[in-house]
Design a protein around this motif. Structure first.
Motif, PDB file in Angstrom:
ATOM      1  N   UNK A 397      26.089 -14.772 -14.129  1.00 12.19           N
ATOM      2  CA  UNK A 397      27.359 -14.935 -13.416  1.00 12.19           C
ATOM      3  C   UNK A 397      27.181 -14.918 -11.903  1.00 12.19           C
ATOM      4  N   UNK A 398      26.328 -14.002 -11.424  1.00 15.71           N
ATOM      5  CA  UNK A 398      26.257 -13.827  -9.976  1.00 15.71           C
ATOM      6  C   UNK A 398      24.930 -13.161  -9.613  1.00 15.71           C
ATOM      7  N   UNK A 399      24.343 -13.577  -8.514  1.00  4.55           N
ATOM      8  CA  UNK A 399      23.095 -12.945  -8.064  1.00  4.55           C
ATOM      9  C   UNK A 399      23.254 -12.524  -6.605  1.00  4.55           C
ATOM     10  N   UNK A 400      22.870 -11.276  -6.322  1.00  3.11           N
ATOM     11  CA  UNK A 400      22.883 -10.756  -4.954  1.00  3.11           C
ATOM     12  C   UNK A 400      21.445 -10.590  -4.494  1.00  3.11           C
ATOM     13  N   UNK A 401      21.233 -10.669  -3.186  1.00  2.25           N
ATOM     14  CA  UNK A 401      19.869 -10.488  -2.675  1.00  2.25           C
ATOM     15  C   UNK A 401      19.908  -9.727  -1.362  1.00  2.25           C
ATOM     16  N   UNK A 402      18.884  -8.927  -1.134  1.00  2.00           N
ATOM     17  CA  UNK A 402      18.715  -8.335   0.187  1.00  2.00           C
ATOM     18  C   UNK A 402      17.226  -8.130   0.430  1.00  2.00           C
ATOM     19  N   UNK A 403      16.892  -7.768   1.643  1.00  5.02           N
ATOM     20  CA  UNK A 403      15.514  -7.371   1.874  1.00  5.02           C
ATOM     21  C   UNK A 403      15.560  -6.027   2.574  1.00  5.02           C
ATOM     22  N   UNK A 404      14.516  -5.242   2.332  1.00  6.59           N
ATOM     23  CA  UNK A 404      14.525  -3.888   2.842  1.00  6.59           C
ATOM     24  C   UNK A 404      13.188  -3.610   3.515  1.00  6.59           C
ATOM     25  N   UNK A 405      13.231  -3.033   4.718  1.00  9.24           N
ATOM     26  CA  UNK A 405      11.993  -2.854   5.490  1.00  9.24           C
ATOM     27  C   UNK A 405      11.187  -1.655   5.005  1.00  9.24           C
ATOM     28  N   UNK A 406      10.365  -1.853   3.993  1.00 11.56           N
ATOM     29  CA  UNK A 406       9.595  -0.739   3.433  1.00 11.56           C
ATOM     30  C   UNK A 406       8.365  -0.407   4.261  1.00 11.56           C
ATOM     31  N   UNK A 407       7.937  -1.337   5.113  1.00  8.26           N
ATOM     32  CA  UNK A 407       6.683  -1.113   5.837  1.00  8.26           C
ATOM     33  C   UNK A 407       5.508  -1.419   4.913  1.00  8.26           C
ATOM     34  N   UNK A 408       4.308  -1.424   5.477  1.00  9.99           N
ATOM     35  CA  UNK A 408       3.157  -1.913   4.718  1.00  9.99           C
ATOM     36  C   UNK A 408       2.489  -0.867   3.814  1.00  9.99           C
ATOM     37  N   UNK A 409       3.087   0.336   3.666  1.00  9.96           N
ATOM     38  CA  UNK A 409       2.395   1.395   2.926  1.00  9.96           C
ATOM     39  C   UNK A 409       2.060   0.995   1.494  1.00  9.96           C
ATOM     40  N   UNK A 410       3.000   0.288   0.835  1.00  6.56           N
ATOM     41  CA  UNK A 410       2.739  -0.102  -0.555  1.00  6.56           C
ATOM     42  C   UNK A 410       1.586  -1.096  -0.661  1.00  6.56           C
ATOM     43  N   UNK A 411       1.219  -1.689   0.423  1.00  6.69           N
ATOM     44  CA  UNK A 411       0.087  -2.617   0.380  1.00  6.69           C
ATOM     45  C   UNK A 411      -1.188  -1.947   0.874  1.00  6.69           C
ATOM     46  N   UNK A 412      -1.116  -0.625   1.005  1.00  5.48           N
ATOM     47  CA  UNK A 412      -2.323   0.116   1.361  1.00  5.48           C
ATOM     48  C   UNK A 412      -2.498   0.315   2.858  1.00  5.48           C
ATOM     49  N   UNK A 413      -1.655  -0.345   3.669  1.00  5.75           N
ATOM     50  CA  UNK A 413      -1.769  -0.141   5.115  1.00  5.75           C
ATOM     51  C   UNK A 413      -1.055   1.168   5.475  1.00  5.75           C
ATOM     52  N   UNK A 414      -1.380   1.770   6.603  1.00  2.23           N
ATOM     53  CA  UNK A 414      -0.812   3.060   7.035  1.00  2.23           C
ATOM     54  C   UNK A 414      -1.167   4.201   6.084  1.00  2.23           C
ATOM     55  N   UNK A 415      -2.073   3.947   5.159  1.00  2.53           N
ATOM     56  CA  UNK A 415      -2.501   4.965   4.202  1.00  2.53           C
ATOM     57  C   UNK A 415      -3.955   5.255   4.554  1.00  2.53           C
ATOM     58  N   UNK A 416      -4.316   6.550   4.668  1.00  2.00           N
ATOM     59  CA  UNK A 416      -5.636   6.874   5.225  1.00  2.00           C
ATOM     60  C   UNK A 416      -6.779   6.190   4.472  1.00  2.00           C
ATOM     61  N   UNK A 417      -6.699   6.177   3.133  1.00  3.02           N
ATOM     62  CA  UNK A 417      -7.769   5.516   2.366  1.00  3.02           C
ATOM     63  C   UNK A 417      -7.281   4.207   1.771  1.00  3.02           C
ATOM     64  N   UNK A 418      -6.179   3.676   2.340  1.00  5.31           N
ATOM     65  CA  UNK A 418      -5.575   2.481   1.755  1.00  5.31           C
ATOM     66  C   UNK A 418      -6.404   1.229   1.994  1.00  5.31           C
ATOM     67  N   UNK A 419      -6.287   0.304   1.087  1.00  6.45           N
ATOM     68  CA  UNK A 419      -6.954  -0.994   1.273  1.00  6.45           C
ATOM     69  C   UNK A 419      -6.240  -2.034   0.427  1.00  6.45           C
ATOM     70  N   UNK A 420      -6.582  -3.277   0.671  1.00  8.69           N
ATOM     71  CA  UNK A 420      -6.055  -4.384  -0.101  1.00  8.69           C
ATOM     72  C   UNK A 420      -6.605  -4.287  -1.515  1.00  8.69           C
ATOM     73  N   UNK A 421      -5.848  -4.831  -2.472  1.00  9.10           N
ATOM     74  CA  UNK A 421      -6.327  -4.836  -3.852  1.00  9.10           C
ATOM     75  C   UNK A 421      -7.536  -5.762  -3.943  1.00  9.10           C
ATOM     76  N   UNK A 422      -8.721  -5.176  -4.049  1.00 11.51           N
ATOM     77  CA  UNK A 422      -9.956  -5.955  -4.118  1.00 11.51           C
ATOM     78  C   UNK A 422     -10.983  -5.065  -4.804  1.00 11.51           C
ATOM     79  N   UNK A 423     -12.082  -5.625  -5.293  1.00 10.01           N
ATOM     80  CA  UNK A 423     -13.075  -4.792  -5.965  1.00 10.01           C
ATOM     81  C   UNK A 423     -13.439  -3.571  -5.120  1.00 10.01           C
ATOM     82  N   UNK A 424     -13.475  -2.421  -5.782  1.00 11.84           N
ATOM     83  CA  UNK A 424     -13.763  -1.190  -5.063  1.00 11.84           C
ATOM     84  C   UNK A 424     -12.521  -0.333  -4.849  1.00 11.84           C
ATOM     85  N   UNK A 425     -11.328  -0.942  -5.022  1.00  9.01           N
ATOM     86  CA  UNK A 425     -10.089  -0.200  -4.781  1.00  9.01           C
ATOM     87  C   UNK A 425      -9.649   0.537  -6.041  1.00  9.01           C
ATOM     88  N   UNK A 426      -9.235   1.771  -5.866  1.00  3.71           N
ATOM     89  CA  UNK A 426      -8.684   2.547  -6.978  1.00  3.71           C
ATOM     90  C   UNK A 426      -7.302   1.986  -7.291  1.00  3.71           C
TER      91      UNK A 426
END
Ligand code: FES
Length: 650
Positions: A397-426
């Protein structure tokens, strides 16, 4: 006597045809999807079929060995030179001699279904915008002064029924030598616009072009850029690669990149050059991995949030820095690869999905295409977790959309041991609630860290934690009582574990100490937990805002998507309070949905028309100017949440 009956499977289409009718002709007349690039000349083998012999009571026919014409010279030559699978015939050469049942194998169908990958929500049926056509062109002579292109157009009209075509200048520049080298036989690649009548010749090869043509599907994220190379005939993904977005050096999140552009005259040009260069690196990587020449990449589909979209196109994103967040354009765009300085076929067509509005971009449109909330009866919440989260809520019937500024933490940035999803990453973590001992799994290794041989297998190769790993470890820390509801990490004594080490005034939880072997110390610090709390609170608040707008207290289904490699675990996402409560079996993980949406649009041009229509109907909610957002955000800082209940976690 009546003409013989031809029955096609799996379509079930049937009809009577005069003796001697080629199977390809019968298929065309019945509208059976049987491919051909050479136009029935026995060259391309795209028209392969499997005749079936014996009694077929279901179809009311008995098929004898003489139902098809014997092998002719063309078919024999093809088989001896190239080989044909046993039992297969060339549909353009085998002709009807009696009642026959003919099976069209999937690879002989133009509109074949692409093999679905895990977690992909919808089927992709091949309907690419660029196709190959082999033609034989009449030679010029003194009595026929028409140009080579005009004679090529005649051939395309008579041999393929294609009219109203135009030709790129680049293709025209090579046409004459190609025609002569191919002895008046050539293969052309034609790109069709939205209306099939607007085809343009983009390339020509002498003779029959043996190989395929390729396209790239790209998701330009603020932190990560992902690229898939696809075969435009089979739909297969031949190679995939990802890179950090080099624009990070101008600012980690979108707003800091917009301010970079505001503060530095011409700064947006630097960011445009950086992202285009990264795309060229990625194109080079996937082409090399697949063993495909860059010049054979004739199409691309790109998606990104509005700031990435504008910077990619070379448009200053300054208007996106403040209300009313006006886009330069929200419509879909088609352009030449050379206009973006991309090193692929210079005449390759690029298609950029439409933006929804303001801060909700073409990446959200791609997520909408891949997860299709607009086709659901249930109320579906889709969150695409990135540096900016794209959130969709809706149904038929209807679709709503928004975007929310989560920052890069979920992608491993701003995290002390964070990294991109690549071999070697937990990527997966479990913590024993009794002993507080962790076990984890690393990308590129099937073993859990407590399994025999793990240290030898990856031991010193553990390099960091990727997005899905950081979500799991913090949720597991909460479940094991290592952090409290406010996200504070307890001390070694309070928690009773030597895995907790003091760093300044706060505590960190050690996942892996690789230092004795020269590796890193991988731990979760108090700052890491805070960064994830901020990110998840922004995500939850965005989702909650859409629910308010829709006037609902709960949703029927949740889809978690994100570009960071491993699939997010629904349980851990809920323990963390990233998403509202929902039965766990109704929470699924979709991987990189924006990338999938981009691939759907690459392989199926009808999907482009679909998403353009859907986007026009999506209602956009602006989080930045919505006062309730702050309130939702503050309550969502607690783990899982200050006020909202999670009955499904009990
Ligand atoms: Fe090309 Fe039959 S159509 S080989």
């Amino acid at each position: 006597p009546r003409d013989p009956l031809v029955v096609f499977t799996p379509s079930g289409k049937r009809g009577r045809f005069p003796m001697g009718t080629p199977i390809l002709t019968a298929a065309r007349q019945l509208g059976v999807d049987l491919d051909s690039v050479c136009g029935g000349r026995g060259i391309c083998s795209k028209c392969q079929i499997t005749p079936m012999y014996g009694d077929f009571p279901k179809h009311g026919v008995t098929v004898t060995e003489s139902a098809l014409s014997p092998w002719n010279a063309v078919e024999e030559r093809y088989k001896s030179k190239r080989g044909l699978i046993d039992g297969r015939r060339l549909g353009c050469q085998a002709a009807v001699q009696g009642d026959v049942v003919v099976d069209v194998p999937p690879e002989s169908q133009v509109h074949k279904q692409v093999v679905r990958k895990r977690a992909e929500a919808r089927e992709i049926v091949m309907d690419p915008a660029t196709r190959l056509y082999y033609v034989e062109v009449v030679e010029p002579d003194m009595h026929n002064p028409r140009g080579d292109l005009e004679r090529l157009m005649d051939a395309l009209k008579h041999q393929w029924g294609l009219e109203g075509l135009t030709c790129d200048l680049r293709a025209l520049q090579v046409l004459q030598p190609v025609l002569r080298e191919g002895k008046w036989q050539i293969t052309v690649a034609i790109h069709f616009g939205h209306r099939r009548s607007t085809g343009r010749i983009i390339h020509a090869w002498p003779g029959f072009h043996e190989g395929s043509i390729y396209g790239i599907a790209v998701d330009v994220g603020s932190t990560t850029i992902a690229c898939h190379l696809c075969d435009l005939q089979s739909g297969d993904v031949l190679a995939s690669s990802g890179l950090m977005n080099p624009q990070i050096r101008f600012g980690e999140d979108l707003m800091s990149r917009v301010s970079y552009s505001m503060m530095h005259p011409g700064g947006h040009r630097e960011m445009t050059a950086a992202v285009r260069e990264a795309l060229n690196t990625l194109i080079g990587q996937v082409a090399e991995e697949a063993g495909v020449a860059r010049e054979l990449i004739v199409e691309g589909v790109l998606v990104g949030n509005p700031v990435m979209h504008h910077l990619l196109l070379g448009i200053d994103p300054v208007e996106l820095g403040g209300a009313p967040f006006a886009l330069a354009t929200s419509d879909a765009i088609t352009l030449w690869s050379a206009e973006l300085d991309l090193r692929m076929h210079p005449g390759a067509r690029l298609y950029i999905l439409p933006c929804i509005a303001g801060h909700v971009g073409a990446d959200a449109a791609a997520v909408a295409l891949s997860e299709s909330p607009h086709q659901q009866d249930e109320l579906m919440l889709v969150v695409d977790v990135g540096t900016n989260a794209e959130i969709l809520l809706g149904n038929r019937k209807h679709v709503l959309a928004c975007s929310s500024p989560t920052g890069p933490a979920f992608e491993g940035a701003q995290i002390s041991s964070g990294q991109r999803a690549a071999p070697g990453a937990i990527e997966r973590v479990r913590i024993d609630p009794a002993t507080r001992e962790p076990r984890f799994r690393v990308i590129g290794c099937e073993l859990w860290s407590n399994e025999l041989g793990f240290a030898e297998a990856v031991g010193t190769g553990v390099t960091g934690i990727c997005g899905s790993g950081i979500i799991e470890v913090i949720a597991e820390m909460r479940l094991a009582g290592i952090i409290d509801e406010d996200g504070a990490i307890g001390s070694a004594e309070a928690v009773g574990s030597e895995r907790l080490i003091q760093e300044g005034r706060t505590w960190s939880y050690v996942l892996w100490d690789g230092r004795p072997e020269g590796g890193p110390l991988i731990s979760v610090t108090q700052n890491d937990v805070r960064a994830i709390q901020l990110a998840k609170a922004a995500l939850y608040a965005g989702a909650r805002l859409l629910m308010d707008q829709m006037g609902v207290e709960s949703v029927d289904r949740v889809v978690l998507a994100g570009a960071f490699g491993a699939h997010i675990s629904p349980l851990h996402a809920m323990v963390l309070g990233m998403i509202p409560d929902c039965p766990l079996d109704k929470v699924s993980s979709a991987g990189n949905a924006a990338g999938t949406g981009s691939r759907i649009a690459l392989l199926n041009s009808g999907a482009r028309r679909e998403i353009e229509a859907v986007v026009r109907e999506i209602e956009k909610v602006e989080t930045a100017v919505e006062p309730r957002f702050q309130e939702h955000f503050i309550n969502a800082m607690a783990v899982p949440h200050k006020t909202a209940g999670f009955p499904n976690l009990e």
